[in-house]
Motif scaffolding. Structure first.
Motif, PDB file in Angstrom:
ATOM      1  N   PHE A  52       0.834  -1.195   0.000  1.00 58.15           N
ATOM      2  CA  PHE A  52       0.000   0.000   0.000  1.00 58.15           C
ATOM      3  C   PHE A  52       0.870   1.246   0.000  1.00 58.15           C
ATOM      4  CE2 PHE A  52      -4.416  -1.346   1.714  1.00 58.15           C
ATOM      5  CZ  PHE A  52      -4.435  -2.424   0.839  1.00 58.15           C
ATOM      6  N   ALA A  53       1.963   1.218   0.751  1.00 61.29           N
ATOM      7  CA  ALA A  53       2.866   2.369   0.798  1.00 61.29           C
ATOM      8  C   ALA A  53       3.654   2.495  -0.503  1.00 61.29           C
ATOM      9  CB  ALA A  53       3.826   2.228   1.988  1.00 61.29           C
ATOM     10  N   VAL A  54       4.202   1.375  -0.961  1.00 60.85           N
ATOM     11  CA  VAL A  54       5.070   1.402  -2.152  1.00 60.85           C
ATOM     12  C   VAL A  54       4.300   1.868  -3.381  1.00 60.85           C
ATOM     13  CG1 VAL A  54       6.452  -0.031  -3.704  1.00 60.85           C
ATOM     14  CG2 VAL A  54       6.575  -0.396  -1.232  1.00 60.85           C
ATOM     15  N   LEU A  55       3.064   1.403  -3.538  1.00 56.79           N
ATOM     16  CA  LEU A  55       2.271   1.745  -4.721  1.00 56.79           C
ATOM     17  C   LEU A  55       1.350   2.938  -4.496  1.00 56.79           C
ATOM     18  CD1 LEU A  55       1.280  -1.871  -5.835  1.00 56.79           C
ATOM     19  CD2 LEU A  55       3.153  -0.456  -6.707  1.00 56.79           C
ATOM     20  N   GLY A  56       0.917   3.141  -3.250  1.00 52.91           N
ATOM     21  CA  GLY A  56      -0.038   4.205  -2.971  1.00 52.91           C
ATOM     22  C   GLY A  56       0.519   5.596  -3.199  1.00 52.91           C
ATOM     23  N   LEU A  57       1.744   5.839  -2.741  1.00 57.22           N
ATOM     24  CA  LEU A  57       2.314   7.176  -2.891  1.00 57.22           C
ATOM     25  C   LEU A  57       2.516   7.572  -4.348  1.00 57.22           C
ATOM     26  CD1 LEU A  57       3.396   9.717  -1.550  1.00 57.22           C
ATOM     27  CD2 LEU A  57       5.636   8.600  -1.375  1.00 57.22           C
ATOM     28  N   PRO A  58       3.095   6.718  -5.201  1.00 54.61           N
ATOM     29  CA  PRO A  58       3.190   7.094  -6.612  1.00 54.61           C
ATOM     30  C   PRO A  58       1.829   7.363  -7.245  1.00 54.61           C
ATOM     31  CG  PRO A  58       4.642   5.250  -6.160  1.00 54.61           C
ATOM     32  CD  PRO A  58       3.803   5.450  -4.935  1.00 54.61           C
ATOM     33  N   LEU A  59       0.822   6.548  -6.916  1.00 55.75           N
ATOM     34  CA  LEU A  59      -0.519   6.780  -7.452  1.00 55.75           C
ATOM     35  C   LEU A  59      -1.099   8.088  -6.938  1.00 55.75           C
ATOM     36  CD1 LEU A  59      -2.125   3.214  -7.300  1.00 55.75           C
ATOM     37  CD2 LEU A  59      -1.472   4.512  -9.345  1.00 55.75           C
ATOM     38  N   LEU A  60      -0.802   8.425  -5.705  1.00 54.22           N
ATOM     39  CA  LEU A  60      -1.300   9.683  -5.157  1.00 54.22           C
ATOM     40  C   LEU A  60      -0.673  10.875  -5.877  1.00 54.22           C
ATOM     41  CD1 LEU A  60      -3.017  11.170  -3.108  1.00 54.22           C
ATOM     42  CD2 LEU A  60      -1.195  10.842  -1.420  1.00 54.22           C
ATOM     43  N   THR A  61       0.611  10.788  -6.194  1.00 55.49           N
ATOM     44  CA  THR A  61       1.244  11.877  -6.948  1.00 55.49           C
ATOM     45  C   THR A  61       0.707  11.948  -8.380  1.00 55.49           C
ATOM     46  OG1 THR A  61       3.132  10.439  -7.493  1.00 55.49           O
ATOM     47  CG2 THR A  61       3.349  11.850  -5.559  1.00 55.49           C
ATOM     48  N   VAL A  62       0.300  10.792  -8.921  1.00 57.49           N
ATOM     49  CA  VAL A  62      -0.358  10.809 -10.231  1.00 57.49           C
ATOM     50  C   VAL A  62      -1.670  11.594 -10.142  1.00 57.49           C
ATOM     51  CG1 VAL A  62      -1.558   9.392 -11.940  1.00 57.49           C
ATOM     52  CG2 VAL A  62       0.686   8.692 -11.102  1.00 57.49           C
ATOM     53  N   ALA A  63      -2.413  11.375  -9.060  1.00 59.09           N
ATOM     54  CA  ALA A  63      -3.669  12.109  -8.865  1.00 59.09           C
ATOM     55  C   ALA A  63      -3.407  13.604  -8.747  1.00 59.09           C
ATOM     56  CB  ALA A  63      -4.387  11.593  -7.614  1.00 59.09           C
ATOM     57  N   VAL A  64      -2.349  13.977  -8.035  1.00 65.71           N
ATOM     58  CA  VAL A  64      -2.006  15.396  -7.888  1.00 65.71           C
ATOM     59  C   VAL A  64      -1.590  15.984  -9.233  1.00 65.71           C
ATOM     60  CG1 VAL A  64      -0.428  17.020  -6.748  1.00 65.71           C
ATOM     61  CG2 VAL A  64      -1.351  15.084  -5.468  1.00 65.71           C
ATOM     62  N   TRP A  65      -0.911  15.189 -10.054  1.00 62.96           N
ATOM     63  CA  TRP A  65      -0.553  15.635 -11.409  1.00 62.96           C
ATOM     64  C   TRP A  65      -1.801  15.816 -12.262  1.00 62.96           C
ATOM     65  CZ3 TRP A  65      -0.359  11.677 -15.586  1.00 62.96           C
ATOM     66  CH2 TRP A  65      -0.122  12.270 -16.838  1.00 62.96           C
ATOM     67  N   ALA A  78      -4.658  16.492 -11.222  1.00 63.99           N
ATOM     68  CA  ALA A  78      -5.381  17.655 -10.697  1.00 63.99           C
ATOM     69  C   ALA A  78      -4.758  18.961 -11.170  1.00 63.99           C
ATOM     70  CB  ALA A  78      -5.410  17.611  -9.171  1.00 63.99           C
ATOM     71  N   GLY A  79      -3.574  18.872 -11.812  1.00 58.12           N
ATOM     72  CA  GLY A  79      -2.951  20.060 -12.382  1.00 58.12           C
ATOM     73  C   GLY A  79      -2.012  20.816 -11.467  1.00 58.12           C
ATOM     74  N   PHE A  80      -1.670  20.228 -10.318  1.00 60.75           N
ATOM     75  CA  PHE A  80      -0.836  20.968  -9.379  1.00 60.75           C
ATOM     76  C   PHE A  80       0.650  20.785  -9.659  1.00 60.75           C
ATOM     77  CE2 PHE A  80       1.294  21.761  -5.300  1.00 60.75           C
ATOM     78  CZ  PHE A  80       0.753  22.998  -4.973  1.00 60.75           C
ATOM     79  N   VAL A  81       1.056  19.620 -10.161  1.00 63.54           N
ATOM     80  CA  VAL A  81       2.471  19.360 -10.450  1.00 63.54           C
ATOM     81  C   VAL A  81       2.607  18.853 -11.875  1.00 63.54           C
ATOM     82  CG1 VAL A  81       3.029  18.849  -8.038  1.00 63.54           C
ATOM     83  CG2 VAL A  81       2.369  16.991  -9.578  1.00 63.54           C
ATOM     84  N   GLY A  82       3.851  18.839 -12.362  1.00 63.31           N
ATOM     85  CA  GLY A  82       4.132  18.304 -13.679  1.00 63.31           C
ATOM     86  C   GLY A  82       4.260  16.791 -13.647  1.00 63.31           C
ATOM     87  N   TRP A  83       4.296  16.189 -14.820  1.00 64.73           N
ATOM     88  CA  TRP A  83       4.368  14.732 -14.943  1.00 64.73           C
ATOM     89  C   TRP A  83       5.631  14.152 -14.332  1.00 64.73           C
ATOM     90  CZ3 TRP A  83       8.734  13.168 -17.391  1.00 64.73           C
ATOM     91  CH2 TRP A  83       9.367  14.112 -18.202  1.00 64.73           C
ATOM     92  N   TRP A  84       6.666  14.977 -14.232  1.00 67.78           N
ATOM     93  CA  TRP A  84       7.948  14.462 -13.761  1.00 67.78           C
ATOM     94  C   TRP A  84       7.942  14.137 -12.267  1.00 67.78           C
ATOM     95  CZ3 TRP A  84      10.399  17.455 -10.072  1.00 67.78           C
ATOM     96  CH2 TRP A  84       9.958  18.774  -9.944  1.00 67.78           C
ATOM     97  N   VAL A  85       7.020  14.724 -11.509  1.00 66.31           N
ATOM     98  CA  VAL A  85       6.957  14.440 -10.072  1.00 66.31           C
ATOM     99  C   VAL A  85       6.544  12.997  -9.811  1.00 66.31           C
ATOM    100  CG1 VAL A  85       5.791  14.995  -7.905  1.00 66.31           C
ATOM    101  CG2 VAL A  85       6.619  16.837  -9.378  1.00 66.31           C
ATOM    102  N   PRO A  86       5.393  12.511 -10.344  1.00 63.49           N
ATOM    103  CA  PRO A  86       5.077  11.088 -10.141  1.00 63.49           C
ATOM    104  C   PRO A  86       6.107  10.164 -10.766  1.00 63.49           C
ATOM    105  CG  PRO A  86       3.524  12.103 -11.680  1.00 63.49           C
ATOM    106  CD  PRO A  86       4.301  13.219 -11.051  1.00 63.49           C
ATOM    107  N   LEU A  87       6.762  10.602 -11.841  1.00 66.27           N
ATOM    108  CA  LEU A  87       7.792   9.764 -12.461  1.00 66.27           C
ATOM    109  C   LEU A  87       8.967   9.552 -11.510  1.00 66.27           C
ATOM    110  CD1 LEU A  87       8.925   8.264 -14.922  1.00 66.27           C
ATOM    111  CD2 LEU A  87       9.911  10.436 -15.682  1.00 66.27           C
TER     112      LEU A  87
END
Length: 230
Positions: free
Chosen positions: A144-157, A159-168
């Motif tokens: 949940f931790a290993v996969l959840g955080l990257p998916l959460l940053t994808v959601a933030v991306w 949502a338009g708050f960060v660029g694609w490179w952050v979840p990458l």
């Protein structure tokens, strides 16, 4: 600041996004197991002070990462909300559960001081492989931790708050490094999320209270609002 819920939550979210991944990056650097014997019962015994330091750093990194997930989920109130809810909840549960496993570090160090490495590892494995420990702390919560955080940053991306490179960077740093053997190469991988999450935290600190508060639903659209009585 403590009397202003907008300022406090914004500053807290931005700060922990910077501090949490940084503490984890420092932990892997000071961990005797990163550079020494891959048997922690041995490497921890070689430098017990650093072993205890890295355990504390990992603990607080992962506890704070759970708090940081709540701040990231706030940024998905208007878009990618469903993904933000699911990934945010998984991240919080995963990091809190993972942090609890660090109590095995001093046990492993103590066993290494009193038993040969092979016997110490065997005793520890018997302890950690108990069904209650596995189901309660290991599986599937670590993922949940290993996969959840990257998916959460994808959601933030999304949502338009960060660029694609952050979840990458978060994905490469934490997910791509997961199958690799823990060691010096881990240092390079875990430095990547420090950049992505740290930049996100800095952006939150700079955005101002008005921009942060804009993510809250307005009273006009509040479905729980009581209609005016005529």
């Amino acid at each position: 600041m403590f009397n202003d819920q907008v300022t406090f939550r914004r500053v807290a979210a931005g700060t922990v996004l910077i501090v949490a991944p940084l503490l984890q990056a420092v932990a892997v650097v000071v961990d005797p197991g990163t550079w020494g014997d891959d048997r922690e019962a041995v490497s921890y015994g070689d430098n017990p002070a650093l072993a205890q330091t890295e355990s504390a750093l990992y603990h607080w990194s992962w506890m704070l990462m759970a708090v940081a997930a709540l701040g990231l989920a706030h940024l998905t109130r208007r878009k990618a909300t469903r993904l933000g809810h699911i990934a945010g909840a998984a991240t919080v549960i995963g990091y809190i559960s993972t942090s609890a496993l660090l109590m095995s570090d001093p046990v492993e160090w103590w066993l290494g001081r009193h038993y040969p490495p092979e016997q110490a590892q065997k005793i520890l494995d018997e302890m950690l492989n108990l069904p209650g420990v596995v189901i309660g702390f290991h599986m599937p919560w670590i993922f949940f931790a290993v996969l959840g955080l990257p998916l959460l940053t994808v959601a933030v991306w999304r949502a338009g708050f960060v660029g694609w490179w952050v979840p990458l960077l978060v994905f490469v740093g934490y997910v791509a490094s997961f199958p690799l053997e823990y060691g010096p190469v881990t240092v390079a991988f875990w430095a990547l999320p420090v950049i992505g999450l740290g930049w996100t935290g800095l952006k939150i600190l700079r955005m101002g209270d008005e921009a942060w508060a804009a993510y809250y639903p307005s009273a006009v659209h509040d479905r729980t609002a009581v209609p005016a009585q005529g």
